[in-house]
Motif scaffolding. Structure first.
Motif, PDB file in Angstrom:
ATOM      1  N   HIS A  77      -3.179   4.079  -5.292  1.00  0.00           N
ATOM      2  CA  HIS A  77      -2.443   3.462  -6.183  1.00  0.00           C
ATOM      3  C   HIS A  77      -0.967   4.025  -6.456  1.00  0.00           C
ATOM      4  CE1 HIS A  77      -5.621   0.627  -7.978  1.00  0.00           C
ATOM      5  NE2 HIS A  77      -6.400   1.667  -7.781  1.00  0.00           N
TER       6      HIS A  77
ATOM      7  N   TYR B 129      -1.742  -6.504 -11.634  1.00  0.00           N
ATOM      8  CA  TYR B 129      -1.295  -6.413  -9.898  1.00  0.00           C
ATOM      9  C   TYR B 129      -1.179  -4.751  -9.742  1.00  0.00           C
ATOM     10  CZ  TYR B 129       0.556 -10.937 -11.087  1.00  0.00           C
ATOM     11  OH  TYR B 129       0.591 -12.384 -11.336  1.00  0.00           O
TER      12      TYR B 129
ATOM     13  N   ILE C 139      -0.977  -2.191  -6.002  1.00  0.00           N
ATOM     14  CA  ILE C 139      -0.689  -1.933  -4.420  1.00  0.00           C
ATOM     15  C   ILE C 139      -1.414  -0.963  -3.696  1.00  0.00           C
ATOM     16  CG2 ILE C 139       1.817  -2.774  -4.942  1.00  0.00           C
ATOM     17  CD1 ILE C 139       1.045   0.878  -4.440  1.00  0.00           C
ATOM     18  N   ASP C 140      -1.258  -0.846  -2.290  1.00  0.00           N
ATOM     19  CA  ASP C 140      -1.839   0.112  -1.572  1.00  0.00           C
ATOM     20  C   ASP C 140      -0.730   0.787  -1.170  1.00  0.00           C
ATOM     21  OD1 ASP C 140      -3.643   1.882  -0.529  1.00  0.00           O
ATOM     22  OD2 ASP C 140      -3.657   0.560   1.527  1.00  0.00           O
ATOM     23  N   GLU C 141      -0.493   2.350  -1.143  1.00  0.00           N
ATOM     24  CA  GLU C 141       0.766   2.848  -0.965  1.00  0.00           C
ATOM     25  C   GLU C 141       0.731   3.611   0.515  1.00  0.00           C
ATOM     26  OE1 GLU C 141       3.499   5.363  -0.151  1.00  0.00           O
ATOM     27  OE2 GLU C 141       2.491   6.648  -1.786  1.00  0.00           O
TER      28      GLU C 141
ATOM     29  N   HIS D  86      -0.550  -3.369   1.530  1.00  0.00           N
ATOM     30  CA  HIS D  86      -0.525  -4.675   0.827  1.00  0.00           C
ATOM     31  C   HIS D  86      -0.313  -4.869  -0.693  1.00  0.00           C
ATOM     32  CE1 HIS D  86      -2.756  -4.762   4.298  1.00  0.00           C
ATOM     33  NE2 HIS D  86      -2.056  -6.077   4.815  1.00  0.00           N
ATOM     34  N   ILE D  87      -0.243  -5.930  -1.352  1.00  0.00           N
ATOM     35  CA  ILE D  87       0.132  -5.970  -2.846  1.00  0.00           C
ATOM     36  C   ILE D  87      -1.262  -6.947  -3.210  1.00  0.00           C
ATOM     37  CG2 ILE D  87       1.514  -7.065  -4.514  1.00  0.00           C
ATOM     38  CD1 ILE D  87       3.971  -6.728  -2.373  1.00  0.00           C
TER      39      ILE D  87
ATOM     40  N   PRO E 121       4.605  -0.016  -0.146  1.00  0.00           N
ATOM     41  CA  PRO E 121       4.919  -0.554  -1.461  1.00  0.00           C
ATOM     42  C   PRO E 121       4.587   0.579  -2.433  1.00  0.00           C
ATOM     43  CG  PRO E 121       3.021  -1.578  -0.485  1.00  0.00           C
ATOM     44  CD  PRO E 121       3.281  -0.583   0.441  1.00  0.00           C
TER      45      PRO E 121
ATOM     46  N   LEU F  37       5.874  -1.219  -9.499  1.00  0.00           N
ATOM     47  CA  LEU F  37       5.859  -2.361  -9.714  1.00  0.00           C
ATOM     48  C   LEU F  37       6.304  -2.826 -11.134  1.00  0.00           C
ATOM     49  CD1 LEU F  37       2.032  -3.656  -8.793  1.00  0.00           C
ATOM     50  CD2 LEU F  37       4.294  -4.071  -7.560  1.00  0.00           C
TER      51      LEU F  37
ATOM     52  N   VAL G 238       8.810  -5.170  -6.405  1.00  0.00           N
ATOM     53  CA  VAL G 238       7.941  -4.229  -5.943  1.00  0.00           C
ATOM     54  C   VAL G 238       9.013  -3.542  -5.009  1.00  0.00           C
ATOM     55  CG1 VAL G 238       6.301  -4.014  -4.059  1.00  0.00           C
ATOM     56  CG2 VAL G 238       6.228  -6.016  -5.930  1.00  0.00           C
TER      57      VAL G 238
ATOM     58  N   THR H 297       9.444  -1.102  -1.797  1.00  0.00           N
ATOM     59  CA  THR H 297       8.729  -0.454  -0.700  1.00  0.00           C
ATOM     60  C   THR H 297       9.836   0.611  -0.140  1.00  0.00           C
ATOM     61  OG1 THR H 297       9.847  -2.431   0.499  1.00  0.00           O
ATOM     62  CG2 THR H 297       7.862  -2.797  -0.394  1.00  0.00           C
TER      63      THR H 297
END
Length: 477
Positions: free
Chosen positions: A200, A212, A214-216, A221-222, A308, A311, A325, A327
């Motif tokens: 996270h 919302y 993400i996977d960092e 993905h979002i 990513p 947010l 987002v 990245t």
């Protein structure tokens, strides 16, 4: 020439500041500066200037003030493992805006609270989640909930071909404003019954209370969680049932694509994992949905983004919203038009530099955190890893989700450190806060940045604020 000529419109619309900052013209002086080149100066390790002036600011009217630092907290006997990360405030409820919250991004994570109304340097900052509580690690995420609590989460998860770790968890602090030292009620919250796990960082709620995250990592993905109970008054009910989906742009096969997007369900409407998703048992023996592995399954293909991270939600004048987002790997920031299901490239190395008129190029590196000021400008915080990192302001005058230019707003020059968690005060448009994280000295610090307006307009601005009662809130001097 000044970057923006401030037209005083007092602060009409500021009273409507909510969990998502709404765009309102000319409510802040932070975008009134002269763009220039980033500084290359880096302070020696442990320099006294780490606690007096680590930022090179873009305007002589801006000032920086130390609010808290780790060495002081340790001297006071606080549990404080350092690496102070993302910042949020108590956006709703009694005394809204009084406190700042931030997690510790370490192997023994925790959470601290800063009371902005407390003028005593030694008492305003308190660790409310003791370092290492429940094995909490790598605290990064930081978000106030619509029902009045605080969320953080672990930036730690296992690779798809590995045994699932016990991390990747979301946590809720139930009593964030009232907890005493080490006294927070700290609850692991499954994101739906399937308990999707990822690494996270950014968390965000839109106006419909969609959640919302993400996977960092690279090629990741979002995600969106749509609660079955979006108006829940507690986290157990909000996260207890709902559908988790992954973002797919086009057919999902082009990395970091732009254009029309859809949300691909990974669970059913109540939150049970769909057939063919990757379900594992974590290191603590709990069943989980692997949010890193599942979007690579043909039935659930999500669009890959390279690292990513943060947010932020922006609310436009017509009430529509965009999700931004950052990245990091490819130095890009994207904007999702949530009303029209379309994603755009907001900023990249091809965006014009306001100081030169040419593409910003490699001067713009590793965007990590995001923030939005009272005028709706997007701020992008770098993680360059060299002790020198810029904070850029992106201008999007026509509000199409694509920046016309970027300008260096501030630069950090502290050995080993990065700026994190930039937060613009929702109730005072000329105040912001930012952390100096993991300096080589080990002395993490929180700074207040203030914008001092031009003398001939300052009285008018204060009068406008006073008419709406906003001057009643005292701030740290």
């Amino acid at each position: 020439m000044q970057f923006r000529k401030l037209a005083i419109a007092a602060a009409i619309g500021l009273m409507g500041a909510t969990a998502q900052q709404a765009f309102a013209a000319d409510n802040t002086y932070f975008d009134n500066f002269t763009p220039g080149a980033a500084t290359t100066t880096v302070l020696p390790v442990g320099s006294p200037a780490e606690l007096t002036g680590p930022f090179v600011l873009s305007s002589p009217n801006f000032s920086q003030t130390l609010i808290a630092n780790r060495a002081n907290q340790l001297a006071l006997g606080q549990s404080n493992s350092g690496n102070w990360d993302m910042i949020d405030t108590n956006r709703t409820g009694p005394d809204a805006g009084r406190y700042l919250f931030m997690p510790f991004e370490t192997g023994t994570g925790g959470v601290q609270r800063v009371d902005l109304w407390d003028t005593n340097f030694n008492t305003r900052t308190v660790t409310i989640v003791e370092s290492g509580t429940q094995g909490f690690v790598a605290g990064d995420a930081s978000r106030w909930t619509p029902w009045g609590t605080y969320l953080t989460a672990e930036e730690s998860w296992s690779e798809p071909n590995q045994v699932a770790s016990s991390k990747g968890r979301l946590f809720e602090v139930i009593n964030p404003t009232t907890a005493g030292t080490n006294g927070a009620i700290f609850e692991h919250r499954k994101i739906g019954p399937a308990d999707i796990r990822v690494s996270h960082e950014g968390l965000a709620f839109d106006s419909n209370n969609n959640f919302y995250f993400i996977d960092e990592r690279n090629d990741s993905h979002i995600f969106k969680f749509t609660s079955a109970n979006p108006n829940a008054t507690n986290g157990a009910d909000f996260f207890g049932a709902g559908q988790t989906s992954v973002l797919r742009v086009g057919d999902g096969m082009t990395q970091e694509a732009t254009g029309a997007y859809t949300w691909v369900a990974l669970t059913n409407a109540t939150g049970a994992a769909l057939a063919n998703t990757i379900v594992k048992t974590d290191g603590s023996g709990l069943p989980i949905l692997d949010g890193r592995a599942t979007p690579n399954v043909v039935d659930f293909v999500g669009t890959n983004f390279d690292r990513p991270e943060d947010l932020e939600i922006q609310t436009l004048a017509d009430g529509s919203q965009r999700l931004y987002v950052a990245t990091t790997t490819n130095s890009k920031v994207f904007s999702l038009d949530l009303a029209n299901d379309s994603i755009s490239l907001f900023a990249s190395r091809d965006t014009f530099d306001a100081a030169t008129g040419a593409a910003v190029g490699s001067a713009f590196t590793s965007p990590d955190n995001l923030a939005i000021d009272a005028n709706g400008n997007i701020y992008i915080i770098e993680d360059q890893g060299s002790g020198r990192a810029n904070i850029w302001m992106g201008t999007d005058a026509d509000r199409d989700g694509i920046a016309e230019n970027l300008a260096v707003w501030a630069t950090l020059g502290t050995t080993g450190a990065e700026p994190t968690g930039l937060y613009f005060d929702l109730f005072d448009p000329n105040v912001a806060y930012v952390n100096v994280q993991h300096p080589s000295s080990g002395n993490d610090a929180l700074f207040r940045i203030a914008a001092v307006p031009e003398p001939e307009t300052y009285v008018m601005f204060l009068a406008g604020l006073g008419l709406m009662g906003l001057m009643a809130r005292r701030r740290v001097g």
